[in-house]
Design a protein around this motif. Structure first.
Motif, PDB file in Angstrom:
ATOM      1  N   LEU A 143      -2.543   5.335  25.619  1.00  0.00           N
ATOM      2  CA  LEU A 143      -1.552   4.593  26.417  1.00  0.00           C
ATOM      3  C   LEU A 143      -1.381   3.162  25.898  1.00  0.00           C
ATOM      4  O   LEU A 143      -0.257   2.674  25.765  1.00  0.00           O
ATOM      5  N   CYS A 146       0.497   3.060  22.698  1.00  0.00           N
ATOM      6  CA  CYS A 146       1.902   3.398  22.927  1.00  0.00           C
ATOM      7  C   CYS A 146       2.636   2.228  23.592  1.00  0.00           C
ATOM      8  O   CYS A 146       3.677   1.791  23.122  1.00  0.00           O
ATOM      9  N   THR A 147       2.056   1.701  24.651  1.00  0.00           N
ATOM     10  CA  THR A 147       2.735   0.673  25.442  1.00  0.00           C
ATOM     11  C   THR A 147       2.718  -0.700  24.775  1.00  0.00           C
ATOM     12  O   THR A 147       3.760  -1.327  24.642  1.00  0.00           O
ATOM     13  N   HIS A 148       1.541  -1.139  24.355  1.00  0.00           N
ATOM     14  CA  HIS A 148       1.444  -2.505  23.842  1.00  0.00           C
ATOM     15  C   HIS A 148       1.707  -2.607  22.345  1.00  0.00           C
ATOM     16  O   HIS A 148       2.250  -3.596  21.881  1.00  0.00           O
ATOM     17  N   MET A 151       3.346   2.028  19.100  1.00  0.00           N
ATOM     18  CA  MET A 151       3.130   2.998  18.027  1.00  0.00           C
ATOM     19  C   MET A 151       3.739   4.340  18.409  1.00  0.00           C
ATOM     20  O   MET A 151       3.778   4.701  19.585  1.00  0.00           O
ATOM     21  N   SER A 152       4.193   5.065  17.398  1.00  0.00           N
ATOM     22  CA  SER A 152       4.758   6.395  17.655  1.00  0.00           C
ATOM     23  C   SER A 152       3.625   7.362  17.989  1.00  0.00           C
ATOM     24  O   SER A 152       2.464   7.104  17.658  1.00  0.00           O
ATOM     25  N   TYR A 153       3.970   8.484  18.624  1.00  0.00           N
ATOM     26  CA  TYR A 153       2.950   9.482  18.960  1.00  0.00           C
ATOM     27  C   TYR A 153       2.255   9.972  17.676  1.00  0.00           C
ATOM     28  O   TYR A 153       1.074  10.265  17.675  1.00  0.00           O
ATOM     29  N   ARG A 154       3.041  10.064  16.626  1.00  0.00           N
ATOM     30  CA  ARG A 154       2.488  10.546  15.352  1.00  0.00           C
ATOM     31  C   ARG A 154       1.395   9.592  14.844  1.00  0.00           C
ATOM     32  O   ARG A 154       0.302  10.006  14.459  1.00  0.00           O
ATOM     33  N   LYS A 168       1.044  13.245  23.335  1.00  0.00           N
ATOM     34  CA  LYS A 168       2.070  13.354  24.397  1.00  0.00           C
ATOM     35  C   LYS A 168       1.401  13.618  25.750  1.00  0.00           C
ATOM     36  O   LYS A 168       1.716  12.976  26.759  1.00  0.00           O
ATOM     37  N   VAL A 171      -0.816  10.456  26.914  1.00  0.00           N
ATOM     38  CA  VAL A 171      -0.011   9.346  27.434  1.00  0.00           C
ATOM     39  C   VAL A 171       0.547   9.713  28.807  1.00  0.00           C
ATOM     40  O   VAL A 171       0.517   8.913  29.742  1.00  0.00           O
ATOM     41  N   HIS A 172       1.034  10.941  28.919  1.00  0.00           N
ATOM     42  CA  HIS A 172       1.613  11.379  30.192  1.00  0.00           C
ATOM     43  C   HIS A 172       0.553  11.366  31.310  1.00  0.00           C
ATOM     44  O   HIS A 172       0.796  10.835  32.399  1.00  0.00           O
ATOM     45  N   ARG A 175      -0.319   7.782  32.361  1.00  0.00           N
ATOM     46  CA  ARG A 175       0.699   7.138  33.217  1.00  0.00           C
ATOM     47  C   ARG A 175       0.699   7.754  34.620  1.00  0.00           C
ATOM     48  O   ARG A 175       0.841   7.049  35.618  1.00  0.00           O
TER      49      ARG A 175
ATOM     50  N   SER B   9       7.420  11.084  30.224  1.00  0.00           N
ATOM     51  CA  SER B   9       6.763  10.017  29.468  1.00  0.00           C
ATOM     52  C   SER B   9       7.305   9.970  28.041  1.00  0.00           C
ATOM     53  O   SER B   9       7.615   8.895  27.526  1.00  0.00           O
ATOM     54  N   GLU B  15      10.411   9.671  22.352  1.00  0.00           N
ATOM     55  CA  GLU B  15       9.712  10.602  21.459  1.00  0.00           C
ATOM     56  C   GLU B  15      10.290  12.015  21.487  1.00  0.00           C
ATOM     57  O   GLU B  15       9.727  12.912  20.868  1.00  0.00           O
ATOM     58  N   GLU B  45       4.861   1.117  33.419  1.00  0.00           N
ATOM     59  CA  GLU B  45       5.016   0.504  32.093  1.00  0.00           C
ATOM     60  C   GLU B  45       5.228  -1.013  32.228  1.00  0.00           C
ATOM     61  O   GLU B  45       4.598  -1.806  31.528  1.00  0.00           O
TER      62      GLU B  45
END
Lengths: 186, 151
Positions: A143, A146-148, A151-154, A168, A171-172, A175, B9, B15, B45
């Motif tokens: 998370l 991703c947020t700060h 960066m891409s999921y990859r 994926k 992160v889900h 959140r 998300s 994505e 977020e």
């Protein structure tokens, strides 16, 4: 190189200059990443002083390993991979210390902010900090990256050694968990 | 269409591929529950991004740069010793002499024992049946050994 492709990342070129002995290149990398690195580690371990010590470890690992550096991913991915390992090791040490010291010092996980709570800036920061700290380590790392760090999921997958699909999900779930924990203050 | 919570998300993070993104948007247009869910995730977020940001201390910056320079100096010091110390002409000759003398002494003392030597040592009783082994002390006199071989 990823799957035979050359990585088009200006930071990788700076790191390759450092690999070839240009000390100024290290300073460029340090200037660019010192703040995100300290903040990432702060959010991972929750202690300002310790975050700086760990960030120091990360940059010194970069310096120690410069001759062996191979551009296998974006430089940021490589740096945050090192940082994540350093942070997770610190968390394990912390858990070990907590388990072997006083049980009173262990904070109760999964605390929830109440709906009737009036929150000022600092109080709110503290609630969010605790909620983030209550996430499982890999969810928190995914998370935050991703947020700060945007960066891409990859790239997060490469940094955490997990698949894109797993990122994926991580992160889900992170959140979702925060949404529930912070229900009263959202 | 079923709810889209698990993809929200990824949708928020940009994505999803074009097709999935369109599918989610079509669903959001008709599903109040998923819109509320998306709204809640966006607020999570926002709240995360509003948190405090640390400014690294000067002490930290100095410590990292000093650490990096120390590593470089140690590394340069090592290579300098190798290139300018050990491999400079006079010490190199001295080193070579020491190495040659050491190897010579080691070989002459029988230091380099092979597998066969150990096999012999382990089955000495068997070899003692051979006259040449039994009369080992005669080996000191080469002429005696030659006579034995001829015999």
């Amino acid at each position: 190189m990823i799957g035979g492709k050359t990585i088009d990342d200006p930071d990788v070129r700076i790191m390759l200059r450092y690999k070839n002995g240009d000390e100024k290149a290290f300073e460029e990398i340090f200037r660019k990443y010192k703040k995100p690195m300290v903040n990432y580690l702060y959010r991972m371990v929750g202690n300002e002083g310790r975050a700086e010590e760990l960030a120091q470890d990360v940059f010194l690992k970069v310096a120690e390993g410069r001759r062996r550096y191979e551009p296998l991913a974006k430089l940021s991915t490589w740096l945050f991979r090192i940082a994540t390992n350093v942070a997770l090791n610190e968390r394990r040490r912390e858990e070990y210390r907590s388990a072997h010291t006083s049980l009173d010092a262990v904070e109760e996980p999964g605390h929830t902010a109440r709906g009737d709570m009036t929150t000022g800036g600092k109080e709110m920061d503290e609630i969010v900090k605790k909620a983030v700290a209550g996430l499982p380590d890999t969810q928190r790392a995914a998370l935050l990256l991703c947020t700060h760090e945007e960066m891409s999921y990859r790239d997060i997958g490469l940094a955490l050694s997990v698949s894109e699909k797993a990122v994926k999900s991580l992160v889900h779930r992170a959140r979702e968990s925060l949404r529930k924990t912070l229900k009263g203050v959202l | 269409m079923k709810h889209a919570e698990k993809d929200l998300s990824a949708y928020l993070d940009g994505e999803l591929g074009e097709r999935d993104r369109r599918r989610i948007e079509e669903h959001l247009a008709v599903c109040e529950s998923c819109r509320r869910e998306l709204d809640a995730l966006e607020r999570v977020e926002d709240i995360l991004l509003r948190g405090p940001t640390l400014k690294p201390s000067v002490r930290f910056e100095r410590a990292v740069l000093r650490g990096m320079r120390n590593l470089e100096e140690e590394s340069a010091g090592f290579f300098e010793k190798v290139w300018h110390g050990i491999l400079s002409p006079i010490p190199a000759a001295a080193l070579m002499a020491v190495l040659l003398i050491s190897v010579g002494l080691y070989v002459s003392s029988g230091g380099m024992r092979g597998k066969e030597d150990y096999e012999i040592a382990e089955s000495l009783e068997m070899y003692e049946e051979y006259p040449i082994i039994r009369d080992m002390d005669l080996f000191e006199h080469l002429d005696v050994l030659q006579v034995m071989e001829e015999g």
